[in-house]
Design an enzyme around this catalytic site. Structure first.
Site, short mmCIF file in Angstrom:
data_model
loop_
_atom_site.label_atom_id
_atom_site.label_comp_id
_atom_site.label_asym_id
_atom_site.label_seq_id
_atom_site.Cartn_x
_atom_site.Cartn_y
_atom_site.Cartn_z
N GLY A 45 0.85 -1.18 0.00
CA GLY A 45 0.00 0.00 0.00
C GLY A 45 0.88 1.23 0.00
O GLY A 45 2.05 1.17 0.43
N GLN A 50 2.94 9.93 1.59
CA GLN A 50 4.24 9.26 1.56
C GLN A 50 5.08 9.64 0.35
O GLN A 50 6.27 9.35 0.31
CB GLN A 50 4.06 7.74 1.61
CG GLN A 50 3.52 7.24 2.92
CD GLN A 50 3.39 5.75 2.89
OE1 GLN A 50 2.42 5.19 2.40
NE2 GLN A 50 4.42 5.08 3.41
N CYS A 108 6.28 0.07 7.69
CA CYS A 108 5.88 1.21 6.87
C CYS A 108 7.08 1.66 6.05
O CYS A 108 8.19 1.77 6.58
CB CYS A 108 5.39 2.34 7.76
SG CYS A 108 4.87 3.82 6.88
N LEU A 109 6.85 1.95 4.78
CA LEU A 109 7.93 2.40 3.91
C LEU A 109 8.54 3.71 4.40
O LEU A 109 9.72 3.97 4.18
CB LEU A 109 7.43 2.57 2.48
CG LEU A 109 6.94 1.29 1.80
CD1 LEU A 109 6.31 1.61 0.45
CD2 LEU A 109 8.06 0.29 1.64
N HIS A 150 -4.19 1.06 7.59
CA HIS A 150 -2.82 1.60 7.68
C HIS A 150 -2.66 2.79 6.73
O HIS A 150 -2.16 3.85 7.12
CB HIS A 150 -1.81 0.49 7.35
CG HIS A 150 -0.39 0.94 7.38
ND1 HIS A 150 0.48 0.57 8.38
CD2 HIS A 150 0.34 1.73 6.53
CE1 HIS A 150 1.68 1.12 8.14
NE2 HIS A 150 1.61 1.82 7.02
N GLU A 151 -3.09 2.61 5.47
CA GLU A 151 -2.98 3.71 4.50
C GLU A 151 -3.92 4.85 4.84
O GLU A 151 -3.58 6.02 4.66
CB GLU A 151 -3.25 3.20 3.07
CG GLU A 151 -2.29 2.11 2.59
CD GLU A 151 -0.83 2.43 2.81
OE1 GLU A 151 -0.43 3.60 2.69
OE2 GLU A 151 -0.06 1.49 3.10
N HIS A 154 -2.45 7.31 7.13
CA HIS A 154 -1.56 8.28 6.46
C HIS A 154 -2.32 9.51 5.97
O HIS A 154 -1.82 10.63 6.08
CB HIS A 154 -0.83 7.64 5.27
CG HIS A 154 0.35 6.83 5.64
ND1 HIS A 154 1.45 7.37 6.28
CD2 HIS A 154 0.64 5.53 5.44
CE1 HIS A 154 2.35 6.42 6.48
NE2 HIS A 154 1.88 5.29 5.97
#
Length: 194
Positions: A45, A50, A108-109, A150-151, A154
């Site tokens: 995702g 991000q 997480c990226l 999760h996304e 953000h």
């Protein structure tokens, strides 16, 4: 085009993102770049904050989680959301969260090399638009719901570490500081706070 991933500490990650309309410039290219960026950094995702855009847009591909599961994993547990989804979410807003909270090890990226168990609801119902700006209201469950939540965090200016206890966050402070300072090596491009 693969875009740099914004690192922990960058202010855009703490901003509540804004809704957009179909006049948003080069939206199709942005979505294509987000898919390419997500796959290029081995994510499932990716949210617009991000990649340094403060808009309510994220992409999810939970199907690849199921594609990479071995037979043993599939037998161990019932996955109501199999085979997953590959979807674009624009202007998403949560209608309802339901079911029991359950733990899953998340990363997480934007916060590389840190993983922790996070409790999230089993189901989420979202109202959102697809890339053609058709409106949907849909309920997602299991791992797919988790990736979406999760996304979604953000685009609301939250991170998965916000779900951890203050003690756990305190214990990872040095690692988080290193990420903010750019003292970390990953195999994808990152944009560090100035």
């Amino acid at each position: 085009m693969i875009l740099p991933i914004v690192a922990y500490g960058h202010p855009v990650l703490r901003k509540v993102a804004r809704d957009i309309d179909n006049s948003y410039p080069d939206l199709d290219k942005l979505i294509a770049d987000m898919w390419e960026t997500m796959y290029g950094s081995n994510g499932v995702g990716l949210a617009a904050p991000q990649i340094n855009r403060d808009i309510r847009l994220f992409v999810v591909d939970s199907a690849q989680i199921f594609e990479h599961m071995d037979e043993e994993e599939r037998k161990e547990e019932d996955y109501p959301d199999a085979p997953g989804v590959k979807q674009v979410f624009i202007n998403a807003h949560i209608v309802e969260e339901a079911g029991d909270d359950w733990a899953y090890n998340e990363g997480c990226l934007s916060i590389p090399k840190i993983r922790e168990d996070v409790y999230r609801a089993e189901e989420v119902t979202l109202r959102y638009m697809d890339e053609q700006f058709n409106e949907h209201e849909q309920t997602f469950s299991g791992i797919t719901a988790r990736v979406i939540l999760h996304e979604y965090d953000h685009i609301d200016g939250k991170l998965f570490i916000d779900h951890l206890t203050p003690l756990k966050r305190k214990l990872m402070k040095r690692k988080l500081d290193d990420i903010t300072k750019g003292n970390i090596r990953v195999d994808y491009k990152m944009l560090f706070p100035k």
